[in-house]
Design a protein around this motif. Structure first.
Motif, PDB file in Angstrom:
ATOM      1  N   TRP A 173      -7.932  -3.628  -5.186  1.00 23.32           N
ATOM      2  CA  TRP A 173      -9.298  -3.493  -5.720  1.00 23.32           C
ATOM      3  C   TRP A 173     -10.028  -2.387  -4.975  1.00 23.32           C
TER       4      TRP A 173
ATOM      5  N   ARG B 101      -8.784   0.331  -3.516  1.00 22.05           N
ATOM      6  CA  ARG B 101      -8.325   1.652  -3.964  1.00 22.05           C
ATOM      7  C   ARG B 101      -8.851   1.976  -5.368  1.00 22.05           C
ATOM      8  N   LYS B 102      -8.912   0.985  -6.242  1.00 19.57           N
ATOM      9  CA  LYS B 102      -9.429   1.225  -7.584  1.00 19.57           C
ATOM     10  C   LYS B 102     -10.897   1.660  -7.520  1.00 19.57           C
TER      11      LYS B 102
ATOM     12  N   SER C 139     -11.168   5.192  -6.171  1.00 21.59           N
ATOM     13  CA  SER C 139     -10.753   6.211  -7.140  1.00 21.59           C
ATOM     14  C   SER C 139     -11.865   6.597  -8.094  1.00 21.59           C
ATOM     15  N   GLU C 140     -12.909   5.768  -8.186  1.00 21.26           N
ATOM     16  CA  GLU C 140     -14.033   6.044  -9.078  1.00 21.26           C
ATOM     17  C   GLU C 140     -14.991   7.087  -8.514  1.00 21.26           C
TER      18      GLU C 140
ATOM     19  N   THR D 215       0.007   1.945  -5.817  1.00 22.17           N
ATOM     20  CA  THR D 215       0.274   0.942  -6.837  1.00 22.17           C
ATOM     21  C   THR D 215       0.451  -0.401  -6.152  1.00 22.17           C
TER      22      THR D 215
END
Length: 432
Positions: free
Chosen positions: A104, A106-107, A110-111, A121
């Protein structure tokens, strides 16, 4: 009027540190759960620990003004639940998990800062096809794997070959549920997107290998304002992943530290983290002038407390206590007796061994006396196994820590050598 501050996992060393903070003359510190329950074990029954903590708080005859902690999992993830119930200041559970749930996190990164994070991954270590799926995510050897909820450097591996992955998978399958299952309980208490909820507590991360000069930016958020207040260098032993010592203040160029501080403000604001301390680990690749964000920790670094006290005049537990009480942290700079300070890790690079000799208390005291202001913590007992030590990386065992200060870095290193000449550890049944 007296303020009552409850500290999860409070030990004698930190209880002493707390008495030296600014503005605590009217504060009474109360232990909540023992170190044996939250940090000296690998068995984390979070519902039982929460129930015990709530029992203590419910029976307390007085105001509950703050509930704080300075330890990683499970303490960091229990704090938002307790603070929400008792109405004390802390970050929300969801904003904390956007830092601590590595996928979460890293996601979310990335934004807003995609250029500062590696390819990544998530994978299930119990999936026999995991390596092929990692390849489908455009990750090639070498890469790094770690639990979705890491604790220190535990169960982190560099993967250079299929054989390395098989070795790491064997270790992960054997040990990861000790963190994964209690972390699943915490995740069940949070509101999460479906794609994040599908990545359960026993999952792992695979990430592109990043590197360079490593450091940690310590900071806090107070009523929406993100404040980085100090950068600590993390210096490794040559050719291995294990830390040799932490150095404060950082020797990185100011322009690099300024960029890291800007990245810090951007990501912590985006996450919505508020009214709590944190630290962010970074790499600066000097050759490519690339800054990588490694991970976010939702607490001050306990290892850095004495470093800030030696250089700035007060432990950065000041941040934790002030924020817990709803106050802007009264964190000074450059008011300590030393120009630089470090924590050194005395390590042995065995797969396992029996500790056959440890320095006596008198020998440790003599060693510390070699340099004024030195403090030494020994982590092993005679006849114990190194493999019984909690929170170790995959490549070595930290036998002792030495905290000390000096006028400059070269003098600090020389001081450490003088102290270590007085400490004698011995080992038998060594497994190379």
């Amino acid at each position: 009027m007296t303020k009552n501050v409850f500290v999860i996992g409070l030990n004698d060393m930190n209880a002493e540190r707390l008495t030296r903070l600014r503005g605590v003359e009217d504060v009474v510190f109360h232990p909540l759960l023992t170190p044996a329950q939250v940090s000296e074990t690998q068995d984390f029954d979070i519902p039982a620990m929460l129930a015990e903590a709530e029992g203590v708080l419910d029976s307390f005859d007085g105001s509950i003004d703050a509930i704080v902690g300075y330890i990683d999992f499970p303490v960091s993830t229990m704090l938002p639940l307790l603070c929400k119930k008792y109405g004390t200041k802390n970050a929300s559970l969801e904003s904390l998990l956007k830092c601590e749930h590595k996928f979460w996190s890293r996601k979310v990164m990335s934004e807003v800062i995609p250029e500062h994070i590696p390819k990544f991954t998530a994978f299930d270590p119990f999936d026999d096809n995991a390596l092929a799926k990692i390849g489908e995510a455009d990750l090639r050897f070498p890469f790094f794997v770690k639990p979705i909820k890491s604790s220190g450097s535990r169960l982190g591996f560099r993967i250079d070959s299929p054989e390395d992955f098989d070795y790491a998978t064997e270790k992960l399958r054997a040990e990861i549920r000790s963190i994964g299952e209690p972390f699943d309980y915490v995740l069940s208490q949070a509101e999460m997107p479906d794609d994040i909820r599908a990545v359960e507590g026993h999952y792992c991360m695979a990430e592109q290998v990043i590197g360079g000069r490593q450091c940690t930016v310590e900071g806090y958020v107070y009523n929406g304002e993100v404040v980085p207040y100090g950068t600590v260098d993390s210096i490794r032993y040559p050719q291995v992943l294990s830390f040799f010592y932490y150095l404060y203040p950082s020797t990185l160029p100011k322009r690099v530290q300024d960029i890291m501080n800007d990245i810090t403000r951007t990501i912590m604001t985006h996450i919505g983290y508020d009214n709590a301390g944190f630290n962010i680990e970074y790499y600066w690749d000097e050759v490519s002038n690339k800054i990588w964000l490694l991970e976010i920790n939702t607490r001050i670094a306990q290892s850095h407390c004495d470093l800030f006290e030696m250089v700035d005049g007060v432990s950065h537990q000041q941040v934790t206590i002030d924020l817990g009480l709803g106050r802007r942290p009264d964190m000074p700079q450059g008011e300590g007796p030393q120009n630089v300070a470090g924590e050194f890790f005395y390590r042995v690079f065995f797969n396992d061994a029996t500790v056959s000799r440890v320095p006596s208390k008198a020998e440790i005291a003599v060693a510390a006396e070699q340099v004024d202001g030195t403090r030494i913590s020994s982590y092993v007992a005679k006849n114990s196994l190194l493999s019984e030590l909690p929170e170790q990386d995959a490549y070595s065992f930290a036998v002792a820590s030495v905290w000390m200060g000096a006028s400059k870095q070269s003098k600090l290193l020389w001081n450490y050598e003088q102290v270590m000449k007085k400490l004698n550890y011995e080992f038998t049944d060594i497994v190379e």
